[in-house]
Design a protein around this motif. Sequence first.
Motif, PDB file in Angstrom:
ATOM      1  N   GLY A 162      -3.631  19.580   7.370  1.00  0.00           N
ATOM      2  CA  GLY A 162      -4.444  20.447   7.478  1.00  0.00           C
ATOM      3  C   GLY A 162      -4.268  21.466   8.162  1.00  0.00           C
ATOM      4  O   GLY A 162      -5.155  22.458   8.565  1.00  0.00           O
ATOM      5  N   ARG A 163      -3.199  21.631   8.696  1.00  0.00           N
ATOM      6  CA  ARG A 163      -2.672  22.905   9.398  1.00  0.00           C
ATOM      7  C   ARG A 163      -1.602  23.577   8.554  1.00  0.00           C
ATOM      8  O   ARG A 163      -0.699  22.821   7.989  1.00  0.00           O
ATOM      9  CB  ARG A 163      -1.906  22.432  10.998  1.00  0.00           C
ATOM     10  N   PHE A 164      -1.621  24.929   8.881  1.00  0.00           N
ATOM     11  CA  PHE A 164      -0.591  25.806   7.768  1.00  0.00           C
ATOM     12  C   PHE A 164       0.087  26.911   8.438  1.00  0.00           C
ATOM     13  O   PHE A 164      -0.199  27.250   9.737  1.00  0.00           O
ATOM     14  CB  PHE A 164      -1.887  26.745   7.155  1.00  0.00           C
ATOM     15  N   LYS A 165       1.036  27.189   7.808  1.00  0.00           N
ATOM     16  CA  LYS A 165       1.909  28.185   8.004  1.00  0.00           C
ATOM     17  C   LYS A 165       2.312  29.214   7.103  1.00  0.00           C
ATOM     18  O   LYS A 165       2.368  28.904   5.709  1.00  0.00           O
ATOM     19  CB  LYS A 165       3.517  27.795   8.447  1.00  0.00           C
ATOM     20  N   GLU A 166       2.020  30.229   7.241  1.00  0.00           N
ATOM     21  CA  GLU A 166       2.229  31.550   6.297  1.00  0.00           C
ATOM     22  C   GLU A 166       3.724  31.738   6.050  1.00  0.00           C
ATOM     23  O   GLU A 166       4.378  31.967   6.839  1.00  0.00           O
ATOM     24  CB  GLU A 166       1.510  32.807   6.928  1.00  0.00           C
ATOM     25  N   VAL A 167       3.873  31.394   4.592  1.00  0.00           N
ATOM     26  CA  VAL A 167       5.537  31.569   4.211  1.00  0.00           C
ATOM     27  C   VAL A 167       5.592  32.504   3.090  1.00  0.00           C
ATOM     28  O   VAL A 167       6.582  32.249   2.500  1.00  0.00           O
ATOM     29  CB  VAL A 167       5.883  30.143   3.674  1.00  0.00           C
ATOM     30  N   GLY A 168       4.553  33.272   2.709  1.00  0.00           N
ATOM     31  CA  GLY A 168       4.580  34.091   1.593  1.00  0.00           C
ATOM     32  C   GLY A 168       5.890  34.991   1.301  1.00  0.00           C
ATOM     33  O   GLY A 168       6.577  35.028   0.323  1.00  0.00           O
ATOM     34  N   THR A 169       6.198  35.583   2.667  1.00  0.00           N
ATOM     35  CA  THR A 169       7.551  36.364   2.384  1.00  0.00           C
ATOM     36  C   THR A 169       8.749  35.765   2.270  1.00  0.00           C
ATOM     37  O   THR A 169       9.522  36.133   1.350  1.00  0.00           O
ATOM     38  CB  THR A 169       7.466  37.254   3.838  1.00  0.00           C
ATOM     39  N   TRP A 170       8.828  34.794   3.013  1.00  0.00           N
ATOM     40  CA  TRP A 170       9.909  33.618   2.941  1.00  0.00           C
ATOM     41  C   TRP A 170      10.167  33.033   1.752  1.00  0.00           C
ATOM     42  O   TRP A 170      11.212  32.754   1.328  1.00  0.00           O
ATOM     43  CB  TRP A 170      10.083  32.905   4.287  1.00  0.00           C
ATOM     44  N   SER A 171       8.931  32.702   1.005  1.00  0.00           N
ATOM     45  CA  SER A 171       9.051  32.009  -0.174  1.00  0.00           C
ATOM     46  C   SER A 171       9.288  32.890  -1.457  1.00  0.00           C
ATOM     47  O   SER A 171       9.362  32.416  -2.422  1.00  0.00           O
ATOM     48  CB  SER A 171       7.895  31.274  -0.384  1.00  0.00           C
ATOM     49  N   SER A 187      -2.852  46.078  -1.731  1.00  0.00           N
ATOM     50  CA  SER A 187      -1.796  47.006  -1.027  1.00  0.00           C
ATOM     51  C   SER A 187      -1.183  46.460   0.121  1.00  0.00           C
ATOM     52  O   SER A 187      -0.487  47.134   1.039  1.00  0.00           O
ATOM     53  CB  SER A 187      -2.687  48.162  -0.377  1.00  0.00           C
ATOM     54  N   ASP A 188      -1.355  45.115   0.370  1.00  0.00           N
ATOM     55  CA  ASP A 188      -0.659  44.574   1.689  1.00  0.00           C
ATOM     56  C   ASP A 188      -0.034  43.147   1.063  1.00  0.00           C
ATOM     57  O   ASP A 188      -0.140  42.733  -0.162  1.00  0.00           O
ATOM     58  CB  ASP A 188      -1.520  44.124   2.653  1.00  0.00           C
ATOM     59  N   PRO A 189       1.121  42.748   1.798  1.00  0.00           N
ATOM     60  CA  PRO A 189       1.719  41.527   1.386  1.00  0.00           C
ATOM     61  C   PRO A 189       0.915  40.493   1.035  1.00  0.00           C
ATOM     62  O   PRO A 189      -0.062  40.343   1.961  1.00  0.00           O
ATOM     63  CB  PRO A 189       2.676  41.153   2.212  1.00  0.00           C
ATOM     64  N   ASN A 190       0.947  39.599  -0.031  1.00  0.00           N
ATOM     65  CA  ASN A 190       0.196  38.403  -0.288  1.00  0.00           C
ATOM     66  C   ASN A 190       0.612  37.446   0.718  1.00  0.00           C
ATOM     67  O   ASN A 190       1.548  37.311   1.234  1.00  0.00           O
ATOM     68  CB  ASN A 190       0.445  38.079  -1.757  1.00  0.00           C
ATOM     69  N   TYR A 191      -0.338  36.304   0.944  1.00  0.00           N
ATOM     70  CA  TYR A 191      -0.199  35.394   1.714  1.00  0.00           C
ATOM     71  C   TYR A 191      -0.001  34.063   0.836  1.00  0.00           C
ATOM     72  O   TYR A 191      -0.620  33.732  -0.249  1.00  0.00           O
ATOM     73  CB  TYR A 191      -1.696  35.106   2.731  1.00  0.00           C
ATOM     74  N   LEU A 192       0.867  33.141   1.505  1.00  0.00           N
ATOM     75  CA  LEU A 192       1.078  31.896   0.987  1.00  0.00           C
ATOM     76  C   LEU A 192       1.004  30.917   2.252  1.00  0.00           C
ATOM     77  O   LEU A 192       1.952  30.940   2.837  1.00  0.00           O
ATOM     78  CB  LEU A 192       2.411  31.576   0.002  1.00  0.00           C
ATOM     79  N   TYR A 193      -0.062  30.297   2.245  1.00  0.00           N
ATOM     80  CA  TYR A 193      -0.168  29.232   3.492  1.00  0.00           C
ATOM     81  C   TYR A 193       0.345  27.706   3.065  1.00  0.00           C
ATOM     82  O   TYR A 193      -0.253  27.114   2.108  1.00  0.00           O
ATOM     83  CB  TYR A 193      -1.743  29.260   3.847  1.00  0.00           C
ATOM     84  N   ARG A 194       1.390  27.234   3.792  1.00  0.00           N
ATOM     85  CA  ARG A 194       1.998  25.992   3.401  1.00  0.00           C
ATOM     86  C   ARG A 194       1.290  24.990   4.499  1.00  0.00           C
ATOM     87  O   ARG A 194       1.227  25.124   5.460  1.00  0.00           O
ATOM     88  CB  ARG A 194       3.405  25.987   3.608  1.00  0.00           C
ATOM     89  N   ASN A 195       0.727  23.947   3.550  1.00  0.00           N
ATOM     90  CA  ASN A 195       0.106  22.877   4.321  1.00  0.00           C
ATOM     91  C   ASN A 195       1.121  21.903   4.872  1.00  0.00           C
ATOM     92  O   ASN A 195       1.927  21.373   3.820  1.00  0.00           O
ATOM     93  CB  ASN A 195      -1.063  22.266   3.298  1.00  0.00           C
ATOM     94  N   ASP A 196       0.964  21.531   5.867  1.00  0.00           N
ATOM     95  CA  ASP A 196       1.818  20.512   6.555  1.00  0.00           C
ATOM     96  C   ASP A 196       1.359  19.080   6.415  1.00  0.00           C
ATOM     97  O   ASP A 196       2.083  18.012   6.753  1.00  0.00           O
ATOM     98  CB  ASP A 196       2.136  20.690   7.990  1.00  0.00           C
ATOM     99  N   GLY A 197       0.483  18.985   5.555  1.00  0.00           N
ATOM    100  CA  GLY A 197      -0.222  17.441   5.346  1.00  0.00           C
ATOM    101  C   GLY A 197      -1.194  17.091   6.125  1.00  0.00           C
ATOM    102  O   GLY A 197      -1.881  16.087   6.033  1.00  0.00           O
TER     103      GLY A 197
END
Length: 633
Positions: free
Chosen positions: A362-371, A350-360
């Motif tokens: 081990g740090r991540f940015k949530e990009v599910g909506t934009w992707s 019932s909420d937007p799904n997450y996609l965490y992009r790894n910058d190489g």
Amino acid sequence: MRAAATLIVCAVAAILAEGSPGAEAPGLHRDGVAAQAPQERRAPVDEPAWVTPPRGSPPRADASAVVASVASSTVGRSGGRTRAGETTPQEPRPPSAAPPRFRFVNVAPEAGLTRPLLAGRPGKDHLLDSAGSGAAWLDYDRDGRLDLYLVNGWRLDGSAIAEKGRYTLYRGLPDGTFRDVTDETGVGGAGHWASGGFVADYDGDGWQDILVTTFGPVLLYRNLGNGRFEDVSERSGIGAPGWNTGAAFFDADRDGDLDLYIAAYIDTTMKEVLEARPTLSWRGLEQVAFGPFGMKGAPDRFYRNDGKGRFVDATTEAGMQDQALGFGFAVRAFDYDDDGDLDVYVANDSDPNYLYRNDGTGRFKEVGTWSGCALDGNGAAQAGMGVTVGDATGDGLTDIVVTNFSQDFSTLYRALDGGAFEDASAETGVGPTTFTPLSWGTALADLDNDGDLDLVVANGHIYPQINKHPQVIGTYEQRNLLLENAGPGAKTLFRDATAAAGPGFEEVKSSRGVAVGDYDNDGDLDLLVTHTDEPPSLLRNDSAGGAWLTLVLEGRHGLHPIGASVTVRAGGRTQRRDVAAGDSYMSTHDPRPHFGIGDANVVDEVNVRWPDGTHTVLKNVPSRQFLRVKQGP
């Protein structure tokens, strides 16, 4: 332009939703009563000859499977979908005289898988009652045969605890049956109401360990290599008590050890579970379990492995703070952008799904909506339950399938160049076929060995009360689905093959988890399906499929290295699989990458990319074998 427009719509919708997750009227589920119309939401083959007996155990019988052992050498998509209620059904296909392509038979009773999986009260008064549990395939004793781990819930009688379910480790035997070895291995669960089972060699000693998410503590069993496990939960550093659900082991920072992401569902207590009563009006006809709207989501967590057998909470440091407090269920770690590091996808209810992009690093940015893979093609959040990934369309990119609530499509996010996705559910046939049932566990797997990925979906509602009104949306018990991949160039990529898939797909139950594995080592993939309040089904694959190749990868620290990927070229096709720990709905698949290759007798090339980025390349590999590939020094 069409894809770009879809991404913009999705982005705006997610931004509006991000600050107020679950902002609908308190207590409403996806189909709760509201001001507007509600939405429903053969004989087994002997074990391969490379098997290694557990330390301190006698060796097993010789094997007959074909084996090749090789040391490594280091070498440096437009579409959309219609609105709910506007689905155009697929055109009926003319009858064919050809025999059915699939045949699955439930052999669980004769295989010894008879323990019921408990799930609260018959009326499912709380959401925990209806969530069910997952399953995990593993080879805990390294004998070359799959073993099976099943977690369990509780049985409630009103507000009283009637029975605490026992977890079960079943050891696979040469005749295709299983033996309960729970007591001798020490993995019975200590009475915690469990969600899922996840398998990985977290300490790099060459033996697969087991993690269990529960309503309570997270349990970690370390494999001692002698047929027993040690409960290291308290000293592992994994805290996060609460309703934990999906999980994934993966090497986030490429330091050679496995880190851990754990999803969580709602913030509630056992007292609230036991005292729950059905208070939500379902279409004005029945009172059903309250939630999840009107409840507070529980935060997901990320743990970094310190390399010394402990995990450290690094959620904030890694950029993975669950700010929206989405109702998390399923987790899958995979390299979605093919840049050499592992990213994380989370299916939220019932909420937007997450996609965490790894910058190489081990740090991540949530990009599910934009992707383009957080919402459906109309910019709406769905009720994500399970997730599977793979190249469904055959274009070399990794697609995502997320299962959703009743009267809402399961969604196929087709991967595009540049790390973007688009909702291709309608045009591929996935949407129309999955619209009515409530779907959970799922897998993209080549079930007929023809070189493309078919789709299996487990179904079952959460409200038993709907059985009184089957004319509305069907029943609590539902048939599972098998969608056959028709291959690139087909007018509709997936067709519903359920009706001709054998007696295993005629069962009508309230199913939850799906774990795929070749338990009898005969070269085709079988299905383990969990159900609420019943023993699981083991659907043996008796389909007349094509040739195949299964790989057993041995990295520098042992078998089945998480994060390794394999690409094969055969019969004019290129396919890729990866090794993962955490998939489907709170489950773990067979860790051996499996490829169907149709009529090909020889695989032109096998390319293994190990987690450290090195490769092993093999040429002209015979098909129909378990191929052992060992990473070099």
